[in-house]
Design a protein around this motif. Structure first.
Motif, mmCIF file in Angstrom:
data_model
loop_
_atom_site.group_PDB
_atom_site.id
_atom_site.type_symbol
_atom_site.label_atom_id
_atom_site.label_comp_id
_atom_site.label_asym_id
_atom_site.label_seq_id
_atom_site.Cartn_x
_atom_site.Cartn_y
_atom_site.Cartn_z
ATOM 1 N N ILE A 154 0.866 -1.171 0.000
ATOM 2 C CA ILE A 154 0.000 0.000 0.000
ATOM 3 C C ILE A 154 0.908 1.227 0.000
ATOM 4 O O ILE A 154 1.770 1.372 0.875
ATOM 5 C CB ILE A 154 -0.918 0.032 1.236
ATOM 6 N N VAL A 155 0.746 2.085 -0.991
ATOM 7 C CA VAL A 155 1.561 3.288 -1.107
ATOM 8 C C VAL A 155 0.792 4.447 -0.500
ATOM 9 O O VAL A 155 -0.308 4.784 -0.940
ATOM 10 C CB VAL A 155 1.912 3.580 -2.574
ATOM 11 N N ASN A 156 1.380 5.049 0.527
ATOM 12 C CA ASN A 156 0.772 6.185 1.221
ATOM 13 C C ASN A 156 1.404 7.485 0.732
ATOM 14 O O ASN A 156 2.621 7.672 0.862
ATOM 15 C CB ASN A 156 0.973 6.062 2.732
ATOM 16 N N ILE A 157 0.592 8.360 0.179
ATOM 17 C CA ILE A 157 1.050 9.673 -0.276
ATOM 18 C C ILE A 157 0.122 10.714 0.328
ATOM 19 O O ILE A 157 -1.066 10.763 -0.006
ATOM 20 C CB ILE A 157 1.047 9.767 -1.811
ATOM 21 N N ASP A 158 0.654 11.517 1.245
ATOM 22 C CA ASP A 158 -0.165 12.438 2.029
ATOM 23 C C ASP A 158 -1.243 11.620 2.755
ATOM 24 O O ASP A 158 -0.928 10.717 3.495
ATOM 25 C CB ASP A 158 -0.777 13.524 1.125
ATOM 26 N N THR A 159 -2.489 11.912 2.501
ATOM 27 C CA THR A 159 -3.574 11.173 3.170
ATOM 28 C C THR A 159 -4.184 10.107 2.257
ATOM 29 O O THR A 159 -5.145 9.438 2.634
ATOM 30 C CB THR A 159 -4.688 12.152 3.603
ATOM 31 N N LYS A 160 -3.616 9.958 1.087
ATOM 32 C CA LYS A 160 -4.161 9.030 0.104
ATOM 33 C C LYS A 160 -3.413 7.706 0.137
ATOM 34 O O LYS A 160 -2.192 7.678 0.167
ATOM 35 C CB LYS A 160 -4.086 9.639 -1.294
ATOM 36 N N LYS A 161 -4.164 6.591 0.121
ATOM 37 C CA LYS A 161 -3.564 5.258 0.099
ATOM 38 C C LYS A 161 -3.980 4.544 -1.177
ATOM 39 O O LYS A 161 -5.150 4.542 -1.553
ATOM 40 C CB LYS A 161 -4.022 4.444 1.312
ATOM 41 N N GLN A 162 -2.982 3.910 -1.825
ATOM 42 C CA GLN A 162 -3.254 3.189 -3.052
ATOM 43 C C GLN A 162 -2.604 1.815 -2.986
ATOM 44 O O GLN A 162 -1.396 1.709 -2.761
ATOM 45 C CB GLN A 162 -2.742 3.965 -4.270
ATOM 46 N N ALA A 163 -3.402 0.782 -3.176
ATOM 47 C CA ALA A 163 -2.903 -0.588 -3.127
ATOM 48 C C ALA A 163 -2.479 -1.034 -4.519
ATOM 49 O O ALA A 163 -3.103 -0.669 -5.527
ATOM 50 C CB ALA A 163 -3.972 -1.526 -2.577
ATOM 51 N N LEU A 164 -1.408 -1.826 -4.569
ATOM 52 C CA LEU A 164 -0.924 -2.376 -5.832
ATOM 53 C C LEU A 164 -1.057 -3.890 -5.827
ATOM 54 O O LEU A 164 -0.905 -4.537 -4.789
ATOM 55 C CB LEU A 164 0.546 -1.998 -6.064
ATOM 56 N N VAL A 165 -1.318 -4.431 -6.995
ATOM 57 C CA VAL A 165 -1.306 -5.876 -7.188
ATOM 58 C C VAL A 165 -0.105 -6.204 -8.068
ATOM 59 O O VAL A 165 0.448 -5.312 -8.730
ATOM 60 C CB VAL A 165 -2.615 -6.370 -7.845
ATOM 61 N N PRO A 166 0.348 -7.456 -8.082
ATOM 62 C CA PRO A 166 1.522 -7.814 -8.885
ATOM 63 C C PRO A 166 1.424 -7.364 -10.344
ATOM 64 O O PRO A 166 0.346 -7.383 -10.942
ATOM 65 C CB PRO A 166 1.563 -9.337 -8.766
ATOM 66 N N GLU A 167 2.558 -6.897 -10.849
ATOM 67 C CA GLU A 167 2.719 -6.388 -12.212
ATOM 68 C C GLU A 167 2.155 -4.985 -12.384
ATOM 69 O O GLU A 167 2.069 -4.478 -13.501
ATOM 70 C CB GLU A 167 2.112 -7.331 -13.256
ATOM 71 N N GLN A 168 1.827 -4.341 -11.285
ATOM 72 C CA GLN A 168 1.399 -2.942 -11.364
ATOM 73 C C GLN A 168 2.527 -2.019 -10.912
ATOM 74 O O GLN A 168 3.318 -2.361 -10.030
ATOM 75 C CB GLN A 168 0.171 -2.684 -10.497
ATOM 76 N N GLN A 169 2.548 -0.840 -11.524
ATOM 77 C CA GLN A 169 3.537 0.179 -11.167
ATOM 78 C C GLN A 169 2.824 1.492 -10.877
ATOM 79 O O GLN A 169 1.995 1.952 -11.659
ATOM 80 C CB GLN A 169 4.530 0.379 -12.311
ATOM 81 N N LEU A 170 3.169 2.076 -9.734
ATOM 82 C CA LEU A 170 2.651 3.402 -9.384
ATOM 83 C C LEU A 170 3.716 4.439 -9.718
ATOM 84 O O LEU A 170 4.856 4.337 -9.267
ATOM 85 C CB LEU A 170 2.273 3.479 -7.913
#
Length: 393
Positions: free
Chosen positions: A280-296
């Motif tokens: 889970i990538v936390n940026i400020d107050t926003k959280k974004q989950a990644l699944v395999p083979e995904q790039q943020l």
């Protein structure tokens, strides 16, 4: 039954003596499925003859070789499917160099370079490919040079010159002790943390981490800058303790997984790529989950993120001894090479900066060989090496 001419082309391909016209002819011939089967058989026989005396596990080598040849056919197709500019042949041939090294298939075989050998080369003995080296900064500020072929030991860690490993022990003290590992341009290194998390560090990278993680608390490290591949020891082995990587404007929360973070100081983007597991990538107050083979992809200037599916091999091949490029511009490729070879690159002709390439380069390849191949196929008119600066014209 194939002609002697075609057989000679294949042998030249293997032995690094085929010129551009011969490679183009071979590319066209191999697109026929029947010819492809013949190609496999000849390559298999050739390598069996040349390497059976050198390799103890010849059957395994042959199996891996044939598997990679099958994948290699896709690269030949790329010329027709994806590349239509006048630089297509050069992009394919230059960056096919070292392709069989992808994922360690040829770890026991010498590299067979593809490309012309008659192009002029500017020799500069000072420019060498990178190697295992790092600067370790201890908790008291003492700095120690780590390099291949030299062993080192402290009270908390031991290094063989290619990897540094920290002791496994509980830490119940109130104060955490931190070390820094700095990888210079032209370097790479492997780190094993006290919780058995493995970290591969690319050139021009710095990481901060505890000498030992405290029991029952979140395991935190900081990627100050650069690129690192993490294979995290799962939380289940550490009483549920999470693992977090802090970097610039983001924090990556991990439960036990493998992922790559690329966050160089001279780039406006941070790339977080998930190989397996969950983050889970936390940026400020926003959280974004990644699944395999995904790039943020995080735009640091605009604080905007995008997520897309990527080819994992292209993103993490650097830790396995190759640079894999798929649709990367000449400018981006030279930026990667500048870090690994510890050089500066000037592209005088701005019109070619955005020409895109596909393929793989072996990290041990001579920089002159790469440049002469680019020149021989007309992508650049000339190049010059002055000390450790390369000028592309």
């Amino acid at each position: 039954m194939i002609s002697k001419h075609v057989e000679d082309l294949i042998v030249k391909y293997i032995n690094n003596s085929a010129n551009s016209d011969e490679l183009s002819e071979l590319n066209y011939w191999i697109e026929d499925p029947n010819n492809y089967e013949v190609f496999k058989e000849i390559v298999r026989t050739h390598y069996t003859i040349n390497y059976s005396l050198e390799n103890r596990n010849t059957n395994d080598t042959k199996r891996r070789l044939l598997a990679q040849i099958k994948k290699d056919k896709t690269i030949f197709k790329l010329k027709r499917i994806r590349l239509y500019s006048k630089y297509a042949a050069a992009a394919l041939i230059i960056l096919c160099t070292g392709y069989f090294y992808q994922q360690g298939f040829f770890s026991d075989l010498p590299l067979k370079t593809i490309g012309r050998k008659d192009a002029p080369i500017n020799i500069n003995s000072e420019i060498k490919s990178g190697s295992d080296k790092a600067i370790l900064t201890l908790e008291d500020g003492t700095q120690m040079a780590l390099r291949k072929g030299h062993s080192m030991q402290t009270k908390n860690a031991i290094s063989n010159g290619e990897k540094i490993s920290y002791n496994r022990k509980s830490n119940n003290t109130t104060a955490e002790l931190y070390n820094y590992l700095t990888i210079p341009r032209g370097g790479q290194f492997h780190l094993k943390l006290s919780d058995e998390t493995e970290v591969w560090l690319n050139s021009e990278t710095q990481i901060k981490y505890p000498v030992c993680f405290k029991d029952g608390e979140t395991r935190k490290v900081e990627l100050i800058y650069g690129e690192a591949y993490f294979a995290v020891s799962p939380s289940s082995k550490h009483n549920g303790s999470k693992f977090r990587v802090i970097n610039k404007a983001q924090e990556v929360e991990v439960l036990g997984t493998e992922f790559n973070i690329k966050a160089y100081r001279d780039e406006e983007f941070v790339y977080t790529t998930l190989v397996e597991g969950k983050v889970i990538v936390n940026i400020d107050t926003k959280k974004q989950a990644l699944v395999p083979e995904q790039q943020l992809k995080l735009n640091l200037d605009l604080n905007i993120t995008t997520i897309k599916k990527v080819d994992i091999r292209n993103e993490i091949s650097w830790k396995d001894g190759v640079f894999s490029f798929d649709g990367k511009s000449l400018k981006d490729i030279m930026k990667v090479l500048s870090r690994w070879y510890d050089i500066d690159v000037v592209i005088e002709n701005k019109d070619i900066e955005n020409e895109e390439f596909v393929g793989v380069l072996n990290k041990d390849q001579n920089i002159n060989e790469i440049l002469s191949n680019i020149k021989s196929f007309g992508i650049i008119k000339d190049y010059k090496i002055i000390d450790k600066t390369i000028i592309l014209k």
